[in-house]
Write an enzyme that holds these catalytic residues in place. Structure first.
Site, PDB file in Angstrom:
ATOM      1  N   PHE A   8       0.900  -1.265  -0.008  1.00 49.70           N
ATOM      2  CA  PHE A   8       0.061   0.094   0.096  1.00 49.70           C
ATOM      3  C   PHE A   8       0.967   1.280  -0.009  1.00 49.70           C
ATOM      4  CE2 PHE A   8      -1.883   3.064   3.152  1.00 49.70           C
ATOM      5  CZ  PHE A   8      -2.992   3.776   2.033  1.00 49.70           C
ATOM      6  N   SER A   9       0.713   2.218  -1.094  1.00 51.05           N
ATOM      7  CA  SER A   9       1.426   3.402  -1.134  1.00 51.05           C
ATOM      8  C   SER A   9       2.657   3.100  -1.072  1.00 51.05           C
ATOM      9  CB  SER A   9       0.944   4.317   0.078  1.00 51.05           C
ATOM     10  OG  SER A   9       1.401   5.614  -0.055  1.00 51.05           O
ATOM     11  N   TRP A  10       3.660   3.620  -0.147  1.00 55.74           N
ATOM     12  CA  TRP A  10       5.140   3.590  -0.213  1.00 55.74           C
ATOM     13  C   TRP A  10       5.483   2.025  -0.168  1.00 55.74           C
ATOM     14  CZ3 TRP A  10       8.363   0.632   2.852  1.00 55.74           C
ATOM     15  CH2 TRP A  10       9.905   1.099   2.899  1.00 55.74           C
ATOM     16  N   GLY A  13       3.836  -0.089  -1.767  1.00 53.75           N
ATOM     17  CA  GLY A  13       3.857  -0.815  -2.951  1.00 53.75           C
ATOM     18  C   GLY A  13       5.052  -0.925  -3.658  1.00 53.75           C
ATOM     19  N   THR A  19      -0.330   2.992  -5.174  1.00 56.70           N
ATOM     20  CA  THR A  19       1.246   3.251  -5.562  1.00 56.70           C
ATOM     21  C   THR A  19       1.656   3.402  -6.663  1.00 56.70           C
ATOM     22  OG1 THR A  19       3.127   1.958  -4.615  1.00 56.70           O
ATOM     23  CG2 THR A  19       1.618   0.472  -5.780  1.00 56.70           C
TER      24      THR A  19
END
Length: 269
Positions: A101-103, A105, A127
């Site tokens: 998730f996000s970073w 990813g 991401t």
């Protein structure tokens, strides 16, 4: 269900790990979650709560975040991904599904590329591809350079609509709630180490090396990761599919009831 909390030494780094054991007779590949920047493993609790109990779920705090102590030296995506592979081996898993998730990813993409046999399926949520991607607007990026939103609930509420988009535009208090109800604060320096871990790193040239079946989940109103980045990853990863939802960067947490079934269905196929 209550997670089992562990503190493990892996290649000289001490990591705080949570394992939600599977219940029931069904045997499924465990799911390893990789979190966003500045957030402890508790941030993902709303999503984990929506996953079926027969799915085993592993989470961890990166060095300097949550309950994992500060590292002596900064780390990098390219070196940390193999360490996470060692963590899964230490926990006794020969193979896992991975969701970033996000970073996280970015870390998940690196993990999939260097731990091919250990990663069965890959989910990339909200991401992009790191330093080589279509960036957010400068006013959004500026607010991502400090951990203040993780430490000041009122500040998080004030900027939520601008940087997270989606339902945070009309209900910014939800961002403040999800960022501060579940997460465990670590030292500020841990946030900056996490920023440095992605400096100069990009998965863009290596997207064709990701051979696992991949689900890319992206919002149509995500100021941090513009939707075009998901389309670029979908085009570059050979065996991928794209699910676009109506919402912003935090929908995985604030609208977990909608997104968890989509992700679980992909993993269970």
């Amino acid at each position: 269900m209550t997670d089992e909390i562990l503190e493990l030494d892996v290649r000289g780094r001490r990591l705080r790990v949570a394992v939600r054991r599977a219940t029931g007779a069904a045997s499924r590949t465990p799911l390893l979650l990789m979190n966003g920047i500045g957030a402890s493993l508790e941030l993902l609790q709303p999503f984990v709560d929506e996953l079926p109990p027969e799915l085993e779920v592993i989470r961890f705090d990166v060095p300097g975040i949550g309950g994992s102590p500060m590292p002596l030296l900064p780390y990098h995506m390219s070196t940390f991904a193999p360490l996470v592979g060692s963590l899964t081996k230490r926990l006794g898993y020969s193979q896992v599904d991975v969701m970033g998730f996000s970073w996280g990813g970015g870390l998940a993409q690196q993990f999939a590329a260097v731990n091919r046999r250990r990663c069965r399926k890959l989910v990339l949520a909200a991401t992009g591809t790191g330093s080589l991607m279509v960036p957010a607007r400068p006013n959004v990026l500026a607010k991502m350079l400090t951990p203040r939103r993780h430490r000041d609930p009122e500040y998080a509420r004030t900027i939520a609509g601008e940087i997270y988009g989606g339902t945070m535009r009309t209900h910014p208090e939800k961002a403040s709630e999800v960022l501060h109800t579940y997460t465990r604060k670590g030292p500020k320096r841990g946030y900056y180490y996490q920023l440095l871990a992605g400096a100069g790193w990009s998965s863009l040239p290596g997207l064709p090396l990701i051979r696992q079946p991949t689900l890319i989940v992206a919002g149509d109103d995500d100021p941090i990761i513009p939707l075009v980045n998901a389309r670029i990853m979908h085009k570059g990863i050979p065996n991928s599919r794209l699910h676009v939802y109506s919402g912003g960067h935090l929908a995985l947490l604030t609208e977990a009831k909608d997104l968890a079934p989509v992700i679980d269905s992909f993993l269970a196929e």
